[in-house]
Design an enzyme around this catalytic site. Sequence first.
Site, PDB file in Angstrom:
ATOM      1  N   LYS A  50       0.808  -1.227   0.000  1.00  0.00           N
ATOM      2  CA  LYS A  50       0.000   0.000   0.000  1.00  0.00           C
ATOM      3  C   LYS A  50       0.843   1.280   0.000  1.00  0.00           C
ATOM      4  CE  LYS A  50      -1.782  -1.316   4.011  1.00  0.00           C
ATOM      5  NZ  LYS A  50      -0.815  -2.327   4.503  1.00  0.00           N
ATOM      6  N   HIS A 178       0.456  -3.107  14.890  1.00  0.00           N
ATOM      7  CA  HIS A 178       1.069  -2.013  14.131  1.00  0.00           C
ATOM      8  C   HIS A 178       0.991  -0.788  15.020  1.00  0.00           C
ATOM      9  CE1 HIS A 178       2.291   0.839  11.200  1.00  0.00           C
ATOM     10  NE2 HIS A 178       2.270  -0.024  10.201  1.00  0.00           N
ATOM     11  N   GLU A 250       6.137  -5.695   8.644  1.00  0.00           N
ATOM     12  CA  GLU A 250       5.486  -5.223   7.416  1.00  0.00           C
ATOM     13  C   GLU A 250       5.899  -3.780   7.110  1.00  0.00           C
ATOM     14  OE1 GLU A 250       1.446  -5.004   8.670  1.00  0.00           O
ATOM     15  OE2 GLU A 250       1.434  -7.037   9.420  1.00  0.00           O
TER      16      GLU A 250
HETATM   17  C1  LIG Z   1      -1.504  -3.307   8.236  1.00  0.00           C
HETATM   18  C2  LIG Z   1      -0.382  -2.410   7.856  1.00  0.00           C
HETATM   19  N1  LIG Z   1       0.834  -2.947   7.709  1.00  0.00           N
HETATM   20  C3  LIG Z   1       1.906  -2.200   7.360  1.00  0.00           C
HETATM   21  C4  LIG Z   1       1.773  -0.854   7.117  1.00  0.00           C
HETATM   22  C5  LIG Z   1       2.993  -0.081   6.724  1.00  0.00           C
HETATM   23  O1  LIG Z   1       3.390   0.743   7.758  1.00  0.00           O
HETATM   24  P1  LIG Z   1       4.640   1.706   7.625  1.00  0.00           P
HETATM   25  O2  LIG Z   1       4.499   2.424   6.347  1.00  0.00           O
HETATM   26  O3  LIG Z   1       4.575   2.560   8.831  1.00  0.00           O
HETATM   27  O4  LIG Z   1       5.863   0.853   7.632  1.00  0.00           O
HETATM   28  C6  LIG Z   1       0.510  -0.235   7.271  1.00  0.00           C
HETATM   29  C7  LIG Z   1       0.351   1.193   7.048  1.00  0.00           C
HETATM   30  O5  LIG Z   1      -0.730   1.738   7.006  1.00  0.00           O
HETATM   31  C8  LIG Z   1      -0.591  -1.040   7.643  1.00  0.00           C
HETATM   32  O6  LIG Z   1      -1.815  -0.526   7.776  1.00  0.00           O
END
Ligand SMILES: Cc1ncc(COP(=O)(O)O)c(C=O)c1O
Length: 379
Positions: A50, A178, A250
């Site tokens: 994402k 998270h 993640e």
């Molecule tokens: C479920 C989940 N995993 C991983 C991420 C990635 O987080 P980050 O960009 O802080 O590493 C997000 C970010 O919204 C998330 O919602």
Amino acid sequence: MKPFLSNEQIQQMADHYGAPLFIVDCDQVRKQYLALQEALPGVDFFYAVKAFPNDAVISTLKGLGAGFDLATKGEVDQVQRHFVNPRETIHTHPIKKDSEIKAALRFGCTTFVVDNIAELEKFVKYRHRVGLLLRVSFRSETAKVDLSRKFGCSADKAMQLIHRAQQMGIHIKGLSFHVGSQSATPATHVQAIEACADIINKCPIPLNMLDIGGGFPVNYDGSTADIYDFCQPIREALKQIPKDVHIIAEPGRFIAAPSAMTISSVVGKAVRGNTTWYYLDDGVYGSYSGRLFDHAQYPIRTLKSGELKPCVLAGPTCDSIDVIEEEIMLPELEIGDLVIGEMMGAYTAATATDFNSLERAKIIEINIVAESGHLKIVG
Ligand SMILES: Cc1ncc(COP(=O)(O)O)c(C=O)c1O
């Protein structure tokens, strides 16, 4: 962080392709991934697609052996096009339609995340095909984006949900959390790991996976804080997790953010009150969408030198909210001059829109050949 293109290369890109541009350097992706691996040895990484669902980024990470964190059918389809092994994917959206679950299962992804009874019930009919992670919530006051407000069960409800799942014949194979994106300190990661260690140790059924989420920060302010130092207390806390537990993470922002820069050009200029407004061909409805959605403030500069004066940088749409920065210090600019946004890979192009039917910045993928500084266009 040193820009990955020289001013001369930026000018050449703009001359060749025209602005606005969104330049992605796969070599930065590689460097960030390896830096995080070094900072968290023994942790397996699933890139959060994402953050920046870009094919060159996915293919670079696949080449490094990364897994992928997926949240929608669109993301499933994208990694499938790259022939990613479904066993190396996890589906982490805590709330999803049955059609989303089916699409992920059809692909071959079997690890999903839940945080409540209604979601558990959706998996009764798939119980022989899945292993679930229970997402636990840990609020963070220091994260820019606090994701534990919207998702996750409280730590004291975890055991109850695990027990309910067991009664339904559903396999909870581990825990996830998270702590929120762009964490200012590792304190919430540490608190969450300690709380999960406690749940894992007390749980009557074996929990053999811990997903420590994302939240690993980047330096938007040009400081040089180091990810290895940031992760030191996390490495320490992870020692409390039993040895047979598979630890995964993640990361999205940490890998994607430094890998992209934007090149916009000044398309208009007006003095309003005592302030000069510069209108660019990219704005908060485009690559700078993270100014609104992600609360990020990107390092912005120009290729010019000269006396710095406070000015306003605005985007190209007709909406008054389309202002990238107020009171930013820049030299006097003219129409056609270039404005560079750094650290723009995460939650930027991913959330850009087509408002006003304006074309989005053209994405150019490059690979800098490290020693020579030579540019190779990937796409
Ligand atoms: C479920 C989940 N995993 C991983 C991420 C990635 O987080 P980050 O960009 O802080 O590493 C997000 C970010 O919204 C998330 O919602």
